[in-house]
Design an enzyme around this catalytic site. Structure first.
Site, PDB file in Angstrom:
ATOM      1  N   LYS A  83       0.573  -1.218  -0.035  1.00 31.73           N
ATOM      2  CA  LYS A  83      -0.014  -0.027  -0.011  1.00 31.73           C
ATOM      3  C   LYS A  83       1.103   1.168  -0.140  1.00 31.73           C
ATOM      4  O   LYS A  83       1.850   1.181   0.582  1.00 31.73           O
ATOM      5  CB  LYS A  83      -0.912   0.147   1.177  1.00 31.73           C
ATOM      6  CG  LYS A  83      -2.093   0.777   0.980  1.00 31.73           C
ATOM      7  CD  LYS A  83      -3.024   0.197   0.291  1.00 31.73           C
ATOM      8  CE  LYS A  83      -4.312   1.084   0.046  1.00 31.73           C
ATOM      9  NZ  LYS A  83      -5.666   0.216  -0.322  1.00 31.73           N
TER      10      LYS A  83
HETATM   11  P1  NAD Z   1     -13.333   7.621  -2.795  1.00 32.16           P
HETATM   12  O1  NAD Z   1     -12.266   8.602  -2.192  1.00 32.16           O
HETATM   13  O2  NAD Z   1     -13.667   7.685  -3.767  1.00 32.16           O
HETATM   14  O3  NAD Z   1     -14.496   7.772  -1.633  1.00 32.16           O
HETATM   15  C1  NAD Z   1     -14.446   7.965  -0.064  1.00 32.16           C
HETATM   16  C2  NAD Z   1     -16.000   8.397   0.363  1.00 32.16           C
HETATM   17  O4  NAD Z   1     -16.079   8.160   1.894  1.00 32.16           O
HETATM   18  C3  NAD Z   1     -16.295   9.751   0.067  1.00 32.16           C
HETATM   19  O5  NAD Z   1     -17.432   9.974  -0.365  1.00 32.16           O
HETATM   20  C4  NAD Z   1     -15.937  10.561   1.398  1.00 32.16           C
HETATM   21  O6  NAD Z   1     -16.767  11.760   1.363  1.00 32.16           O
HETATM   22  C5  NAD Z   1     -16.390   9.563   2.391  1.00 32.16           C
HETATM   23  N1  NAD Z   1     -15.993   9.719   3.569  1.00 32.16           N
HETATM   24  C6  NAD Z   1     -14.766   9.899   3.959  1.00 32.16           C
HETATM   25  N2  NAD Z   1     -14.845  10.177   5.289  1.00 32.16           N
HETATM   26  C7  NAD Z   1     -16.047  10.050   5.803  1.00 32.16           C
HETATM   27  C8  NAD Z   1     -16.834   9.839   6.910  1.00 32.16           C
HETATM   28  N3  NAD Z   1     -16.179  10.210   8.052  1.00 32.16           N
HETATM   29  N4  NAD Z   1     -18.237   9.302   7.057  1.00 32.16           N
HETATM   30  C9  NAD Z   1     -18.753   9.211   5.836  1.00 32.16           C
HETATM   31  N5  NAD Z   1     -18.288   9.461   4.728  1.00 32.16           N
HETATM   32  C10 NAD Z   1     -16.935   9.804   4.610  1.00 32.16           C
HETATM   33  O7  NAD Z   1     -12.675   6.450  -1.932  1.00 32.16           O
HETATM   34  P2  NAD Z   1     -13.146   4.984  -2.357  1.00 32.16           P
HETATM   35  O8  NAD Z   1     -11.793   4.442  -3.262  1.00 32.16           O
HETATM   36  O9  NAD Z   1     -14.525   4.818  -2.503  1.00 32.16           O
HETATM   37  O10 NAD Z   1     -12.520   4.024  -1.099  1.00 32.16           O
HETATM   38  C11 NAD Z   1     -13.344   3.795  -0.044  1.00 32.16           C
HETATM   39  C12 NAD Z   1     -12.906   2.675   1.090  1.00 32.16           C
HETATM   40  O11 NAD Z   1     -12.952   1.589   0.157  1.00 32.16           O
HETATM   41  C13 NAD Z   1     -11.288   2.649   1.461  1.00 32.16           C
HETATM   42  O12 NAD Z   1     -11.453   2.081   2.577  1.00 32.16           O
HETATM   43  C14 NAD Z   1     -10.767   2.142   0.524  1.00 32.16           C
HETATM   44  O13 NAD Z   1      -9.550   1.655   0.940  1.00 32.16           O
HETATM   45  C15 NAD Z   1     -11.569   0.960   0.358  1.00 32.16           C
HETATM   46  N6  NAD Z   1     -11.214   0.345  -1.081  1.00 32.16           N
HETATM   47  C16 NAD Z   1     -11.370   0.933  -2.213  1.00 32.16           C
HETATM   48  C17 NAD Z   1     -11.080   0.440  -3.628  1.00 32.16           C
HETATM   49  C18 NAD Z   1     -11.160   0.975  -4.863  1.00 32.16           C
HETATM   50  O14 NAD Z   1     -11.163   0.139  -5.798  1.00 32.16           O
HETATM   51  N7  NAD Z   1     -11.344   2.196  -4.977  1.00 32.16           N
HETATM   52  C19 NAD Z   1     -10.932  -1.104  -3.261  1.00 32.16           C
HETATM   53  C20 NAD Z   1     -10.962  -1.983  -2.251  1.00 32.16           C
HETATM   54  C21 NAD Z   1     -11.224  -1.027  -0.877  1.00 32.16           C
END
Ligand code: NAD
Length: 431
Positions: free
Chosen positions: A120
């Protein structure tokens, strides 16, 4: 073979509510290791990331000043193949978080059956307060600093929180310039026209819903009669919500860091997406539901809860005993503490853990990398079908392991991963 011995104190005092993601990872690793009597040597290897790189990145800001940012890349394991894992931009990025996220990638790839290890990366920064030019310079500086760490057969980054196809395009460009040859396979999650894969943007959320539907079948929950709440409305959250809706669930609550919204008749998700896209990526000001607090959102009466935002959202100290969902599907990495897990289990709530539920993203990332290497590109329906099948297979494997060892799906998922990584570590040997 010496079997792993976790100290009595740890074994008897029960899981903690620690919000340190690395400690939370270790607690689950310990439990899974105890159940399968993991070889002590393998346990020690899995406990410690294999490589940790920290860099200082001096960046010229638009006002002419220089700001120094801290960037990380942590490689947890390369036992099963080149390391794979996203890059996160956030003020919360710190070594403990990156270490945990890297280890979860090792588990996730092993569970999904992908020939990758885990890594990561992250930069401690507030991307929302930075201009596009500043973000580009930061991304290029990070790539240059990591150019000997990254490699198509070594370490392959991808997007994570606050990074997406644009950042991946900058990484491809910078890396290709430094190495002197166009190298699209150096990252996944690229724009389509730069060798990205069809289906990658939707892959994580799609996989979250595939695993939720698998779990619902086991729990005899009819999706058409179920309600869902989704926390986070970024890549993972919004796609998860849309796919829940397509599967027949009524999504009654959504949120992002600017607010949470409840509508008992069901949120108009197309309107929510349109609002977000028109308002700098946030839901603030959305009129399609009653404004509620984050706390209320997570404890709404709904059948399925999908935390898709960030770590430590479900905790013993705050809300675990108030959760009303029958099924929790973790789109985010690390949303539940170990003590909260115990409370949820006692309440009879099934949790599909992060390392299983959000593996759809890395699965399609793997397909992207394969396509870059072979030069042959699949149709979107082919990608989706393959990815759905991989997710279903991974789910069934974890479900059966949970039945066999009489443990939660989370511990079962860790067991599946540990057994695979153990074989690779032993076969490859050491100094
Ligand atoms: P992103 O940046 O696209 O979206 C994150 C979202 O979470 C945003 O809408 C943000 O406003 C919201 N958020 C942040 N803090 C918050 C809070 N305290 N309360 C409510 N909402 C909140 O990120 P993403 O890619 O969607 O990733 C989200 C999660 O999924 C992370 O934990 C990431 O590690 C995990 N993840 C992402 C992927 C991927 O392919 N993008 C794959 C596996 C896991």
């Amino acid at each position: 073979m010496s079997v792993v011995k976790i100290s009595k104190k740890t074994a008897t005092s029960g899981p903690t509510d620690s919000t340190n993601p690395f400690e939370a990872m270790i607690e689950r690793l310990n439990e899974a290791a105890r159940v399968i009597k993991l070889d002590e040597n393998v346990y020690q290897v899995m406990k410690n990331p294999s490589r940790q790189i920290v860099v200082s990145l001096p960046i010229q800001m638009d006002d002419g000043s220089i700001r120094v940012f801290e960037g990380y890349r942590i490689i947890h394991s390369t036992a099963l193949g080149p390391s794979k894992g996203g890059i996160r931009y956030s003020m919360d990025v710190n070594p403990e978080e990156v270490k945990a996220l890297a280890a979860w990638m090792t588990f996730k790839c092993a569970i999904a059956g992908i020939p990758y290890g885990g890594a990561k990366g992250g930069i401690t920064c507030d991307p929302r307060s930075m201009s596009k030019g500043e973000l580009e310079r930061l991304t290029r500086a990070y790539t240059a600093a990591m150019s000997d760490i990254f490699g198509v057969d070594k370490d392959i980054p991808a997007p994570d929180m606050n990074t997406g196809p644009q950042e991946m395009a900058w990484i491809v460009d910078e890396y290709s310039k430094i190495k002197g040859g166009f190298t699209p396979g150096i990252v996944t999650g690229k724009p389509l026209f730069l060798g990205g894969s069809l289906g990658r943007v939707e892959a994580t959320g799609r996989g979250v819903v595939v695993s939720a539907l698998q779990a619902m079948e086991k729990l005899k929950l009819d999706p058409k009669k179920c309600t869902a709440v989704v926390q986070g409305f970024g890549n993972v959250g919004s796609i998860t919500a849309l796919h829940f809706q397509q599967a027949g669930l009524k999504v009654i609550g959504i949120s992002d860091h600017t607010g949470a919204f409840y509508n008992e008749k069901g949120i108009d998700l197309q309107k929510a997406v349109a609002h977000r896209d028109k308002h700098k990526g946030v839901l603030k000001g959305f009129k399609g539901g009653k404004l509620i607090t984050n706390e209320q959102l997570l404890t709404l009466k709904a059948d399925v809860l999908a935390p898709c935002a960030m770590e430590n959202q479900i905790r013993a100290a705050t809300n675990a005993d108030k959760i009303k969902a029958k099924l929790i599907v973790e789109g985010a990495n690390g949303p539940t503490t170990a003590r909260a897990d115990e409370i949820l289990t006692k309440k009879g709530i099934t949790v599909v853990p992060d390392v299983l539920a959000n593996g759809g993203g890395v699965t399609v990332s793997y397909f992207e990398w394969v396509q870059n290497r072979t030069g042959y590109y699949y149709r979107e329906d082919e990608i989706n079908k393959r990815a759905d099948n991989w997710m279903k297979k991974a789910f069934d494997n974890v479900w059966e392991t949970a039945q066999k060892h009489k443990v939660s799906l989370r511990i079962a998922a860790y067991i599946v991963a540990l057994e695979k990584v153990e074989k690779a570590i032993k076969a490859r040997g050491s100094y």
